[in-house]
Design a protein around this motif. Structure first.
Motif, PDB file in Angstrom:
ATOM      1  N   LYS A  94       0.813  -1.225   0.000  1.00 53.78           N
ATOM      2  CA  LYS A  94       0.000   0.000   0.000  1.00 53.78           C
ATOM      3  C   LYS A  94       0.843   1.270   0.000  1.00 53.78           C
ATOM      4  N   ALA A  95       2.041   1.197   0.626  1.00 52.83           N
ATOM      5  CA  ALA A  95       2.935   2.362   0.750  1.00 52.83           C
ATOM      6  C   ALA A  95       2.205   3.577   1.308  1.00 52.83           C
ATOM      7  N   SER A  96       1.465   3.378   2.386  1.00 49.81           N
ATOM      8  CA  SER A  96       0.687   4.450   3.006  1.00 49.81           C
ATOM      9  C   SER A  96       0.899   4.431   4.512  1.00 49.81           C
ATOM     10  N   GLY A  97       1.354   5.542   5.053  1.00 43.70           N
ATOM     11  CA  GLY A  97       1.529   5.659   6.496  1.00 43.70           C
ATOM     12  C   GLY A  97       0.204   5.580   7.231  1.00 43.70           C
ATOM     13  N   ILE A  98      -0.844   6.142   6.638  1.00 46.68           N
ATOM     14  CA  ILE A  98      -2.170   6.085   7.262  1.00 46.68           C
ATOM     15  C   ILE A  98      -2.619   4.636   7.365  1.00 46.68           C
ATOM     16  N   PHE A  99      -2.422   3.873   6.294  1.00 41.70           N
ATOM     17  CA  PHE A  99      -2.773   2.449   6.313  1.00 41.70           C
ATOM     18  C   PHE A  99      -1.978   1.722   7.395  1.00 41.70           C
ATOM     19  N   ALA A 100      -0.669   1.985   7.473  1.00 44.26           N
ATOM     20  CA  ALA A 100       0.183   1.299   8.451  1.00 44.26           C
ATOM     21  C   ALA A 100      -0.255   1.598   9.881  1.00 44.26           C
ATOM     22  N   VAL A 101      -0.492   2.859  10.190  1.00 38.38           N
ATOM     23  CA  VAL A 101      -0.920   3.235  11.551  1.00 38.38           C
ATOM     24  C   VAL A 101      -2.265   2.593  11.863  1.00 38.38           C
ATOM     25  N   SER A 102      -3.180   2.601  10.913  1.00 38.73           N
ATOM     26  CA  SER A 102      -4.494   1.983  11.111  1.00 38.73           C
ATOM     27  C   SER A 102      -4.359   0.479  11.336  1.00 38.73           C
ATOM     28  N   LEU A 103      -3.577  -0.166  10.490  1.00 40.09           N
ATOM     29  CA  LEU A 103      -3.405  -1.620  10.575  1.00 40.09           C
ATOM     30  C   LEU A 103      -2.849  -2.049  11.928  1.00 40.09           C
ATOM     31  N   ILE A 104      -1.820  -1.371  12.395  1.00 38.07           N
ATOM     32  CA  ILE A 104      -1.141  -1.774  13.629  1.00 38.07           C
ATOM     33  C   ILE A 104      -1.901  -1.329  14.877  1.00 38.07           C
ATOM     34  N   SER A 105      -2.547  -0.169  14.831  1.00 37.50           N
ATOM     35  CA  SER A 105      -3.251   0.329  16.022  1.00 37.50           C
ATOM     36  C   SER A 105      -4.671  -0.217  16.132  1.00 37.50           C
ATOM     37  N   GLY A 106      -5.247  -0.661  15.000  1.00 36.76           N
ATOM     38  CA  GLY A 106      -6.634  -1.092  15.004  1.00 36.76           C
ATOM     39  C   GLY A 106      -7.621   0.062  14.934  1.00 36.76           C
ATOM     40  N   VAL A 107      -7.120   1.263  14.727  1.00 37.33           N
ATOM     41  CA  VAL A 107      -7.967   2.455  14.623  1.00 37.33           C
ATOM     42  C   VAL A 107      -8.355   2.625  13.158  1.00 37.33           C
ATOM     43  N   PRO A 108      -9.632   2.849  12.866  1.00 35.47           N
ATOM     44  CA  PRO A 108     -10.054   2.999  11.467  1.00 35.47           C
ATOM     45  C   PRO A 108      -9.274   4.104  10.742  1.00 35.47           C
ATOM     46  N   GLU A 109      -9.017   3.878   9.453  1.00 39.29           N
ATOM     47  CA  GLU A 109      -8.277   4.865   8.654  1.00 39.29           C
ATOM     48  C   GLU A 109      -8.939   6.236   8.703  1.00 39.29           C
ATOM     49  N   GLN A 110     -10.276   6.290   8.710  1.00 39.22           N
ATOM     50  CA  GLN A 110     -10.961   7.586   8.737  1.00 39.22           C
ATOM     51  C   GLN A 110     -10.629   8.369   9.998  1.00 39.22           C
ATOM     52  N   VAL A 111     -10.346   7.679  11.104  1.00 34.67           N
ATOM     53  CA  VAL A 111      -9.956   8.355  12.342  1.00 34.67           C
ATOM     54  C   VAL A 111      -8.482   8.732  12.280  1.00 34.67           C
ATOM     55  N   VAL A 112      -7.636   7.839  11.777  1.00 35.48           N
ATOM     56  CA  VAL A 112      -6.203   8.144  11.646  1.00 35.48           C
ATOM     57  C   VAL A 112      -6.015   9.398  10.800  1.00 35.48           C
ATOM     58  N   ARG A 113      -6.831   9.578   9.772  1.00 37.52           N
ATOM     59  CA  ARG A 113      -6.734  10.764   8.908  1.00 37.52           C
ATOM     60  C   ARG A 113      -6.990  12.064   9.682  1.00 37.52           C
ATOM     61  N   GLN A 114      -7.651  11.976  10.821  1.00 36.71           N
ATOM     62  CA  GLN A 114      -7.962  13.165  11.624  1.00 36.71           C
ATOM     63  C   GLN A 114      -6.869  13.483  12.648  1.00 36.71           C
ATOM     64  N   LEU A 115      -5.864  12.611  12.774  1.00 35.21           N
ATOM     65  CA  LEU A 115      -4.807  12.853  13.759  1.00 35.21           C
ATOM     66  C   LEU A 115      -4.061  14.140  13.442  1.00 35.21           C
ATOM     67  N   PRO A 116      -3.719  14.903  14.469  1.00 36.60           N
ATOM     68  CA  PRO A 116      -2.838  16.046  14.238  1.00 36.60           C
ATOM     69  C   PRO A 116      -1.485  15.547  13.705  1.00 36.60           C
ATOM     70  N   ALA A 117      -0.851  16.362  12.908  1.00 42.17           N
ATOM     71  CA  ALA A 117       0.386  15.967  12.226  1.00 42.17           C
ATOM     72  C   ALA A 117       1.452  15.442  13.187  1.00 42.17           C
ATOM     73  N   ARG A 118       1.656  16.106  14.318  1.00 36.19           N
ATOM     74  CA  ARG A 118       2.720  15.665  15.245  1.00 36.19           C
ATOM     75  C   ARG A 118       2.479  14.261  15.769  1.00 36.19           C
TER      76      ARG A 118
END
Length: 97
Positions: free
Chosen positions: A50-74
């Motif tokens: 996928k080469a997507s950081g949003i996908f990776a964070v979602s996959l490992i944390s179990g948090v839906p991608e739509q929520v990961v997209r709302q994370l503040p940049a830091r």
């Protein structure tokens, strides 16, 4: 650039990223921290495809991608940097020759 064994060994098994502002999840609950862990080989392979950081964070944390997209940049960059430490060799480096 490949990580040395010492660099890999220095990565923590887990990482909790507290959120400065909680985010609402689809079920209505509030997400106050991201809990990440070392990815499996299969997860690294999925991330590389996928080469997507949003996908990776979602996959490992179990948090839906739509929520990961709302994370503040830091907070996102902290989570992504942790995971990239394990996945650096899995990243595409350009077009195949």
């Amino acid at each position: 650039m490949a990580l040395t064994q010492a660099q890999l060994d220095a990565l923590p098994d887990t990482l909790d990223v507290p959120l400065r502002k909680p985010l609402e999840q689809p079920d209505g609950s509030l997400l106050e921290r991201l809990s990440l862990r070392e990815p499996t080989a299969g997860e690294i392979e999925a991330f590389a495809a996928k080469a997507s950081g949003i996908f990776a964070v979602s996959l490992i944390s179990g948090v839906p991608e739509q929520v990961v997209r709302q994370l503040p940049a830091r907070e996102f960059k902290k989570a992504e940097a942790y995971l990239l430490g394990f996945m650096e060799d899995a990243l595409p480096t350009g077009p195949a020759s």
